[in-house]
Design an enzyme around this catalytic site. Structure first.
Site, PDB file in Angstrom:
ATOM      1  N   CYS A   1       0.832  -1.210   0.000  1.00 46.72           N
ATOM      2  CA  CYS A   1       0.000   0.000   0.000  1.00 46.72           C
ATOM      3  C   CYS A   1       0.863   1.255   0.000  1.00 46.72           C
ATOM      4  O   CYS A   1       0.532   2.254  -0.653  1.00 46.72           O
ATOM      5  CB  CYS A   1      -0.919   0.015   1.222  1.00 46.72           C
TER       6      CYS A   1
ATOM      7  N   ARG B   1      -7.799  -4.117  -2.995  1.00 47.78           N
ATOM      8  CA  ARG B   1      -7.295  -3.004  -3.809  1.00 47.78           C
ATOM      9  C   ARG B   1      -8.282  -2.732  -4.949  1.00 47.78           C
ATOM     10  O   ARG B   1      -8.116  -3.220  -6.061  1.00 47.78           O
ATOM     11  CB  ARG B   1      -5.920  -3.334  -4.363  1.00 47.78           C
TER      12      ARG B   1
END
Length: 216
Positions: A53, A130
């Site tokens: 991330c 995601r």
């Protein structure tokens, strides 16, 4: 015994209004309506202070000026508090020298994540996968892409996609695989037999009645 029926929120749909929301962020409360008149990329990540991330957020941050040129804003989200978001943003600036310029939704209630189908039980019941959503200036959902937790997204692809969508809207054309600005675009195929017969003589880069290109 009767079978239990599990009701899950409906998934968002392409070319339909994006699910509305008002949510706390690192820039204060933000609503989807705040982005009216602009393109928006809303993207989720599993958790703050995680390596994949972190790479994605730095890439989005570095590309933010390029998105801005396309009249496109960025908005992140995870199921973390705004305190965690702020601490992570400060850590990224300290450790990597990258400042995160866009807001991040603190979705502790998971309301936004559920509305957008970011919670995938096959991956996690408590973290957003995601997911990336492209929303146009009218608040219509134009594209959505889901990635697994283990693999980062390609941010240049989302720049390319927004550019392609804007090109298609402005010129009533389609774009081929991997299209980049300056390359030929695809002319919509004719819808009648007469149109198909005439296509070869219309001045396009002609391959067949259903496949013709032109430059812009």
């Amino acid at each position: 015994m009767e079978n239990d029926i599990i009701t899950r929120p409906a998934m968002p749909q392409l070319n339909k209004p994006a699910p509305d929301f008002t949510a706390p962020t690192t820039h204060g409360d933000i609503s989807l309506s705040d982005y009216k008149g602009k393109w928006l990329i809303l993207f989720s990540h599993p958790a703050d202070f995680t390596p994949v991330c972190t790479t994605e957020f730095m890439a989005f941050a570095k590309a933010a000026p390029d998105f801005k040129k396309l009249n496109c804003e960025l908005l992140g989200l995870s199921i973390d508090s705004h305190y965690a978001h702020i601490a992570w943003m400060r850590n990224i600036k300290e450790k990597f020298g990258v400042e995160i310029p866009f807001p991040i939704i603190a979705d502790l209630s998971m309301d936004v994540a559920k509305a957008y189908g970011m919670i995938q039980p096959g991956a996690s019941d408590t973290s957003a996968v995601r997911a990336t959503f492209v929303i146009d200036p009218d608040g219509v959902l134009r594209a959505m892409v889901y990635y697994p937790m283990s693999n980062g997204r390609s941010i240049p692809e989302f720049l390319r996609l927004v550019t392609a969508l804007q090109t298609s809207d402005a010129n009533k054309v389609a774009t081929p695989e991997g299209w980049q600005p300056g390359e030929d675009v695809i002319v919509p195929p004719p819808a009648t037999a007469e149109g198909a017969e005439a296509r070869a003589s219309e001045g396009y880069n002609y391959v067949d009645w259903y496949f013709s290109k032109k430059s812009l």
